[in-house]
Design a protein around this motif. Structure first.
Motif, PDB file in Angstrom:
ATOM      1  N   ALA A  82      -3.385  10.150 -10.717  1.00 55.84           N
ATOM      2  CA  ALA A  82      -2.420  10.470  -9.626  1.00 55.84           C
ATOM      3  C   ALA A  82      -0.882  10.161 -10.034  1.00 55.84           C
ATOM      4  O   ALA A  82       0.021  10.646  -9.159  1.00 55.84           O
ATOM      5  N   VAL A  83      -0.724   9.761 -11.131  1.00 53.28           N
ATOM      6  CA  VAL A  83       0.780   9.700 -11.707  1.00 53.28           C
ATOM      7  C   VAL A  83       0.759  10.319 -13.087  1.00 53.28           C
ATOM      8  O   VAL A  83       0.080  10.166 -13.738  1.00 53.28           O
ATOM      9  N   TRP A 122       1.641  13.942  -2.934  1.00 53.73           N
ATOM     10  CA  TRP A 122       0.648  12.897  -3.263  1.00 53.73           C
ATOM     11  C   TRP A 122      -0.875  13.630  -3.752  1.00 53.73           C
ATOM     12  O   TRP A 122      -1.235  14.232  -3.074  1.00 53.73           O
ATOM     13  N   HIS A 123      -1.389  13.019  -4.810  1.00 51.76           N
ATOM     14  CA  HIS A 123      -2.653  13.363  -5.171  1.00 51.76           C
ATOM     15  C   HIS A 123      -3.730  12.847  -4.031  1.00 51.76           C
ATOM     16  O   HIS A 123      -3.566  11.581  -3.752  1.00 51.76           O
ATOM     17  N   GLY A 140      -7.457  11.472  -3.262  1.00 45.98           N
ATOM     18  CA  GLY A 140      -8.389  10.755  -3.979  1.00 45.98           C
ATOM     19  C   GLY A 140      -8.383   9.275  -3.627  1.00 45.98           C
ATOM     20  O   GLY A 140      -7.963   8.876  -2.874  1.00 45.98           O
ATOM     21  N   GLU A 141      -9.895   8.779  -3.991  1.00 46.36           N
ATOM     22  CA  GLU A 141      -9.942   7.425  -3.498  1.00 46.36           C
ATOM     23  C   GLU A 141      -9.145   6.354  -3.780  1.00 46.36           C
ATOM     24  O   GLU A 141      -8.735   5.595  -3.091  1.00 46.36           O
ATOM     25  N   HIS A 142      -8.475   6.454  -5.049  1.00 47.78           N
ATOM     26  CA  HIS A 142      -7.410   5.689  -5.233  1.00 47.78           C
ATOM     27  C   HIS A 142      -5.910   6.277  -4.982  1.00 47.78           C
ATOM     28  O   HIS A 142      -4.945   5.594  -5.827  1.00 47.78           O
ATOM     29  N   GLY A 143      -5.689   7.240  -4.574  1.00 47.62           N
ATOM     30  CA  GLY A 143      -4.413   7.870  -4.140  1.00 47.62           C
ATOM     31  C   GLY A 143      -3.651   6.856  -3.262  1.00 47.62           C
ATOM     32  O   GLY A 143      -3.938   6.344  -2.467  1.00 47.62           O
ATOM     33  N   PRO A 144      -2.419   7.625  -3.207  1.00 50.15           N
ATOM     34  CA  PRO A 144      -1.523   6.662  -2.317  1.00 50.15           C
ATOM     35  C   PRO A 144      -1.218   7.331  -0.792  1.00 50.15           C
ATOM     36  O   PRO A 144      -0.338   6.954  -0.395  1.00 50.15           O
ATOM     37  N   GLU A 145      -2.154   8.044  -0.468  1.00 47.56           N
ATOM     38  CA  GLU A 145      -1.960   8.796   1.028  1.00 47.56           C
ATOM     39  C   GLU A 145      -1.933   7.540   1.965  1.00 47.56           C
ATOM     40  O   GLU A 145      -0.897   7.701   2.880  1.00 47.56           O
TER      41      GLU A 145
END
Length: 155
Positions: free
Chosen positions: A29-30, A120-121, A123-128
């Protein structure tokens, strides 16, 4: 956490800046800091890269974008916001991300900007959850297939 601050990238902090690494599950995501700095070099006047420093430690990196032609078509849709945010894996959860977003918001206000954009991307570990928790709202746009566009009204 003492009082964090933003600093420009210099020869003195360059190695610490590019050493900032997120958790392995967040890497999708980064973008690595070195790549972001290369992009800043080829986008002068648009990219605003800074390290996040606490005491003498570099704890993160951010890069804002300033007055970008959003669709890259010469049109009138211009936006500013947060392009990159990397908080070192062992420094997460200490308020540095929140500080970084607030610092960019302050800079955008100083420049007369009324909307703060971020992507932001998914996904489960994304920063949403992080961005929504700071008051950003999804505006219905996507960048590519998996990046959500969020906006925060600046007052």
């Amino acid at each position: 956490m003492s009082m964090p601050r933003l600093e420009e990238i210099t020869p003195a902090n360059f190695a610490d800046a590019i050493a900032v690494a997120v958790r392995p599950e967040q890497e999708y995501a980064v973008t690595p800091v070195a790549t972001s700095l290369a992009e800043a070099y080829v986008h002068p006047g648009v990219a605003w890269p800074r390290v996040i420093v606490d005491g003498e430690r570099v704890v993160g990196f951010l890069m804002a974008f300033l007055d970008v032609d959003w669709h890259d078509d010469g049109g009138s849709l211009r936006r500013s916001g947060l392009w990159r945010l990397n908080i070192a894996a062992d420094e997460q959860g200490k308020g540095y991300g929140r500080f970084a977003v607030q610092a960019v918001a302050e800079e955008l206000r100083r420049r007369g900007t009324s909307e703060f954009h971020v992507t932001w991307h998914l996904g489960e570990h994304g920063p949403e959850g992080f961005y929504l928790g700071l008051g950003f709202r999804k505006n219905g746009e996507m960048v590519g297939e998996d990046e959500v566009v969020g906006v925060l009204e600046l007052k």
